[in-house]
Design a protein around this motif. Structure first.
Motif, PDB file in Angstrom:
ATOM      1  N   THR A   1      -9.238  19.435 -15.381  1.00  0.00           N
ATOM      2  CA  THR A   1      -8.556  19.463 -14.378  1.00  0.00           C
ATOM      3  C   THR A   1      -8.984  20.811 -13.611  1.00  0.00           C
ATOM      4  OG1 THR A   1      -6.747  18.429 -15.212  1.00  0.00           O
ATOM      5  CG2 THR A   1      -6.091  19.949 -13.468  1.00  0.00           C
ATOM      6  N   ILE A   2      -9.117  21.790 -14.337  1.00  0.00           N
ATOM      7  CA  ILE A   2      -9.278  23.084 -13.858  1.00  0.00           C
ATOM      8  C   ILE A   2     -10.817  23.265 -13.015  1.00  0.00           C
ATOM      9  CG2 ILE A   2      -9.798  25.623 -14.018  1.00  0.00           C
ATOM     10  CD1 ILE A   2      -7.276  25.472 -15.958  1.00  0.00           C
ATOM     11  N   MET A   3     -11.715  22.599 -13.861  1.00  0.00           N
ATOM     12  CA  MET A   3     -13.168  22.885 -13.341  1.00  0.00           C
ATOM     13  C   MET A   3     -13.439  22.162 -11.967  1.00  0.00           C
ATOM     14  SD  MET A   3     -15.583  21.764 -16.735  1.00  0.00           S
ATOM     15  CE  MET A   3     -17.070  21.830 -15.892  1.00  0.00           C
TER      16      MET A   3
ATOM     17  N   ALA B   1      -0.770  23.324  -5.024  1.00  0.00           N
ATOM     18  CA  ALA B   1      -0.027  23.056  -6.304  1.00  0.00           C
ATOM     19  C   ALA B   1       0.285  21.443  -6.457  1.00  0.00           C
ATOM     20  CB  ALA B   1       1.378  23.870  -6.530  1.00  0.00           C
ATOM     21  N   TRP B   2       0.627  20.889  -5.591  1.00  0.00           N
ATOM     22  CA  TRP B   2       1.022  19.284  -5.645  1.00  0.00           C
ATOM     23  C   TRP B   2      -0.301  18.740  -5.834  1.00  0.00           C
ATOM     24  CZ3 TRP B   2       3.886  16.976  -0.695  1.00  0.00           C
ATOM     25  CH2 TRP B   2       4.173  15.532  -0.941  1.00  0.00           C
ATOM     26  N   ARG B   3      -1.324  18.933  -5.419  1.00  0.00           N
ATOM     27  CA  ARG B   3      -2.709  18.265  -5.448  1.00  0.00           C
ATOM     28  C   ARG B   3      -3.138  18.390  -7.116  1.00  0.00           C
ATOM     29  NH1 ARG B   3      -6.166  18.143  -0.164  1.00  0.00           N
ATOM     30  NH2 ARG B   3      -7.360  16.407  -1.336  1.00  0.00           N
ATOM     31  N   LEU B   4      -2.991  19.518  -7.384  1.00  0.00           N
ATOM     32  CA  LEU B   4      -3.365  20.054  -9.010  1.00  0.00           C
ATOM     33  C   LEU B   4      -2.638  19.156  -9.917  1.00  0.00           C
ATOM     34  CD1 LEU B   4      -5.207  21.782 -10.592  1.00  0.00           C
ATOM     35  CD2 LEU B   4      -3.389  23.413 -10.288  1.00  0.00           C
ATOM     36  N   ALA B   5      -1.374  19.303  -9.321  1.00  0.00           N
ATOM     37  CA  ALA B   5      -0.592  18.273 -10.368  1.00  0.00           C
ATOM     38  C   ALA B   5      -0.766  17.142 -10.479  1.00  0.00           C
ATOM     39  CB  ALA B   5       0.878  18.446 -10.136  1.00  0.00           C
ATOM     40  N   LEU B   6      -1.190  16.415  -9.458  1.00  0.00           N
ATOM     41  CA  LEU B   6      -1.437  14.950  -9.196  1.00  0.00           C
ATOM     42  C   LEU B   6      -2.786  14.861  -9.900  1.00  0.00           C
ATOM     43  CD1 LEU B   6      -0.854  14.188  -5.443  1.00  0.00           C
ATOM     44  CD2 LEU B   6       0.466  13.228  -7.200  1.00  0.00           C
TER      45      LEU B   6
ATOM     46  N   LEU C   1       0.886  -1.137  -0.128  1.00  0.00           N
ATOM     47  CA  LEU C   1       0.058  -0.040   0.154  1.00  0.00           C
ATOM     48  C   LEU C   1       0.735   1.336  -0.080  1.00  0.00           C
ATOM     49  CD1 LEU C   1      -2.897  -0.841   2.419  1.00  0.00           C
ATOM     50  CD2 LEU C   1      -2.973  -0.699   0.147  1.00  0.00           C
ATOM     51  N   PHE C   2       1.881   1.466   1.029  1.00  0.00           N
ATOM     52  CA  PHE C   2       2.499   2.706   0.736  1.00  0.00           C
ATOM     53  C   PHE C   2       3.816   2.758  -0.261  1.00  0.00           C
ATOM     54  CE2 PHE C   2       1.472   1.426   5.380  1.00  0.00           C
ATOM     55  CZ  PHE C   2       1.023   2.799   5.669  1.00  0.00           C
ATOM     56  N   LYS C   3       4.098   1.482  -0.829  1.00  0.00           N
ATOM     57  CA  LYS C   3       4.779   2.024  -2.095  1.00  0.00           C
ATOM     58  C   LYS C   3       3.658   2.474  -2.906  1.00  0.00           C
ATOM     59  CE  LYS C   3       7.902  -0.509  -5.125  1.00  0.00           C
ATOM     60  NZ  LYS C   3       8.377  -1.775  -5.797  1.00  0.00           N
ATOM     61  N   THR C   4       2.663   2.004  -3.194  1.00  0.00           N
ATOM     62  CA  THR C   4       1.766   2.611  -4.234  1.00  0.00           C
ATOM     63  C   THR C   4       1.309   4.156  -3.740  1.00  0.00           C
ATOM     64  OG1 THR C   4       0.749   0.524  -4.348  1.00  0.00           O
ATOM     65  CG2 THR C   4      -0.770   2.417  -4.971  1.00  0.00           C
ATOM     66  N   LEU C   5       1.345   4.458  -2.766  1.00  0.00           N
ATOM     67  CA  LEU C   5       0.891   5.697  -2.031  1.00  0.00           C
ATOM     68  C   LEU C   5       2.242   6.637  -2.367  1.00  0.00           C
ATOM     69  CD1 LEU C   5      -0.546   7.740  -0.821  1.00  0.00           C
ATOM     70  CD2 LEU C   5       0.569   7.069   1.529  1.00  0.00           C
ATOM     71  N   ILE C   6       3.649   6.139  -2.295  1.00  0.00           N
ATOM     72  CA  ILE C   6       4.501   6.762  -2.742  1.00  0.00           C
ATOM     73  C   ILE C   6       4.795   7.203  -4.271  1.00  0.00           C
ATOM     74  CG2 ILE C   6       7.204   6.877  -2.747  1.00  0.00           C
ATOM     75  CD1 ILE C   6       5.899   7.756   0.276  1.00  0.00           C
ATOM     76  N   LYS C   7       4.548   6.117  -4.933  1.00  0.00           N
ATOM     77  CA  LYS C   7       4.514   6.424  -6.406  1.00  0.00           C
ATOM     78  C   LYS C   7       3.529   7.312  -6.814  1.00  0.00           C
ATOM     79  CE  LYS C   7       5.539   2.745  -9.231  1.00  0.00           C
ATOM     80  NZ  LYS C   7       5.394   1.671 -10.039  1.00  0.00           N
ATOM     81  N   LEU C   8       2.335   7.189  -6.205  1.00  0.00           N
ATOM     82  CA  LEU C   8       1.295   8.114  -6.521  1.00  0.00           C
ATOM     83  C   LEU C   8       1.684   9.372  -6.324  1.00  0.00           C
ATOM     84  CD1 LEU C   8      -2.536   7.826  -6.015  1.00  0.00           C
ATOM     85  CD2 LEU C   8      -1.388   9.951  -5.363  1.00  0.00           C
ATOM     86  N   LEU C   9       2.234   9.891  -5.078  1.00  0.00           N
ATOM     87  CA  LEU C   9       2.405  11.045  -4.574  1.00  0.00           C
ATOM     88  C   LEU C   9       3.874  11.686  -5.492  1.00  0.00           C
ATOM     89  CD1 LEU C   9       1.946  11.123  -0.829  1.00  0.00           C
ATOM     90  CD2 LEU C   9       0.448  11.872  -2.586  1.00  0.00           C
ATOM     91  N   THR C  10       4.532  10.864  -6.069  1.00  0.00           N
ATOM     92  CA  THR C  10       5.636  11.324  -6.698  1.00  0.00           C
ATOM     93  C   THR C  10       5.442  10.975  -8.372  1.00  0.00           C
ATOM     94  OG1 THR C  10       6.819   8.887  -6.506  1.00  0.00           O
ATOM     95  CG2 THR C  10       7.372  10.729  -5.027  1.00  0.00           C
ATOM     96  N   PHE C  11       4.297  10.924  -8.723  1.00  0.00           N
ATOM     97  CA  PHE C  11       3.835  10.986 -10.130  1.00  0.00           C
ATOM     98  C   PHE C  11       4.656   9.845 -10.791  1.00  0.00           C
ATOM     99  CE2 PHE C  11       4.166  15.228  -8.316  1.00  0.00           C
ATOM    100  CZ  PHE C  11       3.036  15.911  -8.612  1.00  0.00           C
ATOM    101  N   LYS C  12       4.552   8.648 -10.284  1.00  0.00           N
ATOM    102  CA  LYS C  12       5.259   7.559 -11.107  1.00  0.00           C
ATOM    103  C   LYS C  12       4.205   6.332 -11.208  1.00  0.00           C
ATOM    104  CE  LYS C  12       9.812   8.366  -9.274  1.00  0.00           C
ATOM    105  NZ  LYS C  12      10.923   7.921  -8.494  1.00  0.00           N
ATOM    106  N   LEU C  13       2.778   6.518 -10.612  1.00  0.00           N
ATOM    107  CA  LEU C  13       1.935   5.441 -10.691  1.00  0.00           C
ATOM    108  C   LEU C  13       1.351   5.433 -12.202  1.00  0.00           C
ATOM    109  CD1 LEU C  13       0.797   3.633  -8.498  1.00  0.00           C
ATOM    110  CD2 LEU C  13      -1.166   4.998  -8.543  1.00  0.00           C
ATOM    111  N   SER C  14       1.464   4.087 -12.760  1.00  0.00           N
ATOM    112  CA  SER C  14       0.806   4.003 -14.053  1.00  0.00           C
ATOM    113  C   SER C  14      -0.662   3.691 -14.043  1.00  0.00           C
ATOM    114  CB  SER C  14       1.440   2.631 -14.691  1.00  0.00           C
ATOM    115  OG  SER C  14       1.285   1.528 -14.023  1.00  0.00           O
ATOM    116  N   ARG C  15      -1.329   3.646 -15.318  1.00  0.00           N
ATOM    117  CA  ARG C  15      -2.594   3.600 -15.480  1.00  0.00           C
ATOM    118  C   ARG C  15      -2.875   1.957 -14.825  1.00  0.00           C
ATOM    119  NH1 ARG C  15      -6.932   2.181 -18.990  1.00  0.00           N
ATOM    120  NH2 ARG C  15      -8.426   3.782 -19.122  1.00  0.00           N
TER     121      ARG C  15
END
Length: 224
Positions: free
Chosen positions: A152-154, A127-132, A3-17
């Motif tokens: 994204t903006i809506m 900014a972080w959450r918008l970028a995510l 779980l935490f590896k998935t979380l880290i990948k998500l927060l660092t923009f590395k999680l795949s589709r």
């Protein structure tokens, strides 16, 4: 994957589709717990917050509403494997950066300095959450860049409106009458008010762009 590896990948923009498609109940619960904890942390020292905010329930309700809105506005684009569960799980997992809000800077610094730091916290987290969100929509939906920017903006405009309702309702009258009792959150309130005004200005162009995007997407799907 843990779980935490998935979380880290998500927060660092590395999680795949594909990894997003593998979200399950454990990821959902982790996001829910994270949202609840940072929700309590956001308001633990705010004497003006209501009981739902102090208990973190407002933040929990908020992610369900926001996720529903994001899921709904993307439905007309007919995205493959698009589901509410994936969206709400993602939104919940992106709540963790908001832990910055729980840092009690006002306990160690002056009101003026605390205001400045809280503004920076607000800017960093937003900014972080918008970028995510942009990353998620770009990699999951595979829509055109213009459509990604629009959708994204809506939701962000909705975020700002919700934050306004949650955080500013009790300070608007103080602002109109002059701030008599300054708090470490005052600068954040002012910024949110300005962003709310900007959101209103952008609403019509966004709606037009959204409609054009749906039309072009439907046209493209018919041609395939």
């Amino acid at each position: 994957m843990s779980l935490f590896k998935t979380l880290i990948k998500l927060l660092t923009f590395k999680l795949s589709r594909d990894e997003m498609l593998n979200f399950n109940k454990r990821h959902f619960i982790l996001g829910l717990i994270g949202t609840w904890l940072v929700g309590m942390g956001r308001y633990w020292d705010d004497i003006g917050a209501n009981w739902m905010q102090h208990l973190g329930l407002g933040s929990v309700i908020y992610i369900f509403v926001l996720a529903f809105f994001i899921w709904l506005i993307l439905l007309p684009f007919k995205i493959e494997n698009w589901s509410y569960f994936i969206v709400v799980t993602f939104i919940g997992l992106t709540s963790f950066p908001a832990i910055f809000y729980a840092i009690p800077v006002e306990k160690f610094l002056s009101i003026e300095t605390s205001n400045t730091i809280n503004i920076w916290f607000l800017a960093i987290v937003a900014a972080w959450r918008l970028a995510l969100l942009y990353y998620f929509l770009k990699h999951f939906t595979k829509l055109s860049k213009g459509n990604i920017i629009t959708v994204t903006i809506m939701p962000i405009c909705v975020i700002i409106s919700v934050l306004t309702m949650l955080n500013l309702h009790r300070v608007v009258f103080n602002i109109m009458g002059g701030m008599r009792n300054p708090t470490p959150h005052d600068s954040s309130y002012f910024v949110l008010m300005l962003l709310t005004g900007l959101s209103l200005i952008l609403s019509i162009p966004l709606l037009i762009s959204y409609g054009v995007g749906i039309y072009n997407r439907r046209k493209l799907l018919k041609e395939e």
